[in-house]
Design an enzyme around this catalytic site. Structure first.
Site, PDB file in Angstrom:
ATOM      1  N   GLY A  40       0.895  -1.126   0.152  1.00 24.73           N
ATOM      2  CA  GLY A  40      -0.219   0.433  -0.319  1.00 24.73           C
ATOM      3  C   GLY A  40       0.855   1.451  -0.308  1.00 24.73           C
ATOM      4  CB  ALA A 180       2.279  23.398   9.412  1.00 27.36           C
ATOM      5  N   GLY A 266      -3.186  17.000   3.641  1.00 30.02           N
ATOM      6  CA  GLY A 266      -4.080  16.239   4.066  1.00 30.02           C
ATOM      7  C   GLY A 266      -4.589  14.478   3.019  1.00 30.02           C
ATOM      8  CG  LEU A 315      -1.967   7.620  12.818  1.00 26.99           C
ATOM      9  CD1 LEU A 315      -2.128   7.094  13.959  1.00 26.99           C
ATOM     10  CD2 LEU A 315      -0.912   7.964  11.957  1.00 26.99           C
ATOM     11  CB  ALA A 316       0.491   2.397   8.765  1.00 25.94           C
ATOM     12  CG  HIS A 440      20.914   5.457  35.674  1.00 23.70           C
ATOM     13  ND1 HIS A 440      20.520   7.230  35.356  1.00 23.70           N
ATOM     14  CD2 HIS A 440      22.670   5.718  35.740  1.00 23.70           C
ATOM     15  CE1 HIS A 440      21.466   8.482  35.395  1.00 23.70           C
ATOM     16  NE2 HIS A 440      22.474   6.906  35.644  1.00 23.70           N
TER      17      HIS A 440
END
Length: 461
Positions: A40, A180, A266, A315-316, A440
């Site tokens: 796709g 944007a 878009g 969104l995928a 950490h």
């Protein structure tokens, strides 16, 4: 006439994942894809090639300007754009071939051509080898396309969409980006790093509409320092080729002359000319297919829809979640997607990632909340790797402490957001995150500290 249990129209992230999951559940599955390569828009001309270029352009910028800060001295750094493009194409080809291998592994029948539903349970494949196939169930996963803008004359060369911006033959001297949003900023950053002057025009008074305003404002400041020029509140009235370049016109402003124009305002669903009109499949005013949210079934029994062609974030990974859920629902299993736990990522530098509610949404809904902030400049790992820009923001319910939203701008934000997605999916509190041990030194410690900050007890700041 070939017969299948399920036919999926479209082999993007939603379609191919739905096909694979259905095959795993024992169905005889077919998938129809118009393009020769599977995957796709996302894989072929979207997510994957853009990320390959983002990574390559960031390495080029690092080698040019920043490696000396780490004690690494290099000679004259030169851009080999054809080699960069070749690597991008190699990455894409490898992944599309991988999906073809998954289809073979799961015994999914692939049809090449345009799928058109001619009746419930019957789909025509239009292409070099036309055929009609029957199926007990049909999933529409036809994706989306770039939205047009009145007055902007897209010629596919000088003035184009994200597809063309992924394959410019040379670095433009001046690129104008209209919009944007995520696509405009990501591709604008690619070409700015490679040497282009980039001007971003946005109709609204902010960038990244829909994202948390505080995070978007910080992103704009950082990207401006990197050389992107933002002109907000600009209504583009036209763009056309003029001689060897382009001219962009904005309401009440002087025309802007440039080399190339990227239109990124878009996307629209690909739901035209696939047989929906004849069957009277319900769609909303923007062309998105109306579905039952509990099953993904359309207004016609036996026909389902997922991904960019239905409402929701385009969104995928959202499409993949829907593909799995829809296939499992068809197989009689539980069918559900938690849309409050779908992350969004902008792959600029630094990355921007978000999940759950924004602060503005909570205010508008009257939901009481507490906020925890922690800057990466106070994180040991961020200092060690020289990536101290940005912050983590956690929004938790003021009474229950349940995490409602997490927003990150900083290095590897797209990876860090996974912890926040899991927290929201499992109904965790900020206290749960604060009491979870984080290794950490890691960037993830900033999430723990932001969770501490919700309760006003940050340790390292």
């Amino acid at each position: 006439m070939p017969e299948h249990d399920l036919v999926v129209i479209g082999a993007g992230p939603g379609g191919y994942v739905a096909a694979i999951r259905a095959a795993q559940l024992g169905m005889n599955v077919a998938c129809i894809e118009e393009a020769n390569a599977l995957g796709g828009t996302c894989l072929r001309i979207g997510c994957i090639p853009s990320k390959a270029l983002l990574e390559a352009s960031e390495l080029y910028k690092m080698a040019q300007h920043h490696l000396s800060e780490y004690g690494v001295t290099v000679g004259d750094v030169k851009l080999d754009l054809p080699a960069m493009m070749k690597r991008k194409d190699t990455v894409v080809t490898g992944l599309t071939n991988g999906i073809a291998g998954l289809f073979r592994k799961n015994k999914i029948t692939r049809y090449t051509g345009r799928g058109r539903i001619v009746a419930p349970g019957k789909v025509a494949v239009e292409g070099a080898q036309p055929v009609e196939i029957t199926a007990k169930k049909i999933i529409i996963a036809t994706g989306s396309r770039s939205a047009p803008l009145k007055g902007v004359e897209v010629d596919g060369t000088m003035i184009g969409t994200s597809t063309e911006a992924l394959s410019f033959p040379e670095v433009p001297k001046h690129l104008v980006v209209i919009g944007a949003g995520v696509i405009g900023l990501e591709l604008g950053c690619v070409w700015a790093r490679l040497g282009a002057k980039v001007t971003v025009l946005e109709y609204l008074d902010r960038i990244l509409p829909g994202m948390d305003t505080e995070i978007a404002t910080e992103a704009q400041k950082i990207l401006q320092k990197q050389g992107l020029e933002f002109r907000l509140g600009m209504r583009v009235t036209g763009a056309r080729v003029k001689g060897a370049g382009c001219v962009v016109e904005c309401d009440g402003q002087p025309p802007i002359e440039c080399d190339r124009v990227l239109l990124a305002v878009g996307r629209l669903p690909n739901t035209d000319d696939i047989g929906l009109e004849k069957l009277n499949v319900a769609r909303n005013q923007r062309g998105f297919i109306t579905i039952d949210p509990h099953s993904f079934e359309t207004s016609i029994p036996g026909i389902y829809a997922i991904g960019d062609c239905i409402p929701g974030p385009m969104l995928a990974h959202k499409a993949e979640e829907e593909g799995v859920a829809c296939a499992e629902g068809i197989a009689g299993k539980y069918c559900h997607v938690n849309y409050d736990a779908i992350p969004g990522v902008v792959y600029t530098d630094p990355e921007i990632a978000s999940v759950g509610k924004t602060e503005e949404q909570l205010k508008d809904s009257g939901i009481p909340y507490r906020k925890g902030l922690f800057p990466f400049i106070a994180n040991g790992r961020a200092k060690a790797i020289g990536r101290t820009e940005g912050r983590v923001k956690i929004l938790a319910h003021a009474e229950t402490d349940r995490v409602l939203g997490v927003h990150i701008i900083g290095a590897h934000a797209g990876d860090l957001i996974a912890e926040a997605v899991a927290a929201i999916e499992f109904g965790a509190s900020s206290e749960d995150i604060a009491r979870t041990s984080h290794a950490h030194p890691t960037l993830a410690e900033a999430i723990k500290e932001a969770a501490y900050a919700v309760d006003g007890r940050t340790i390292h700041m």
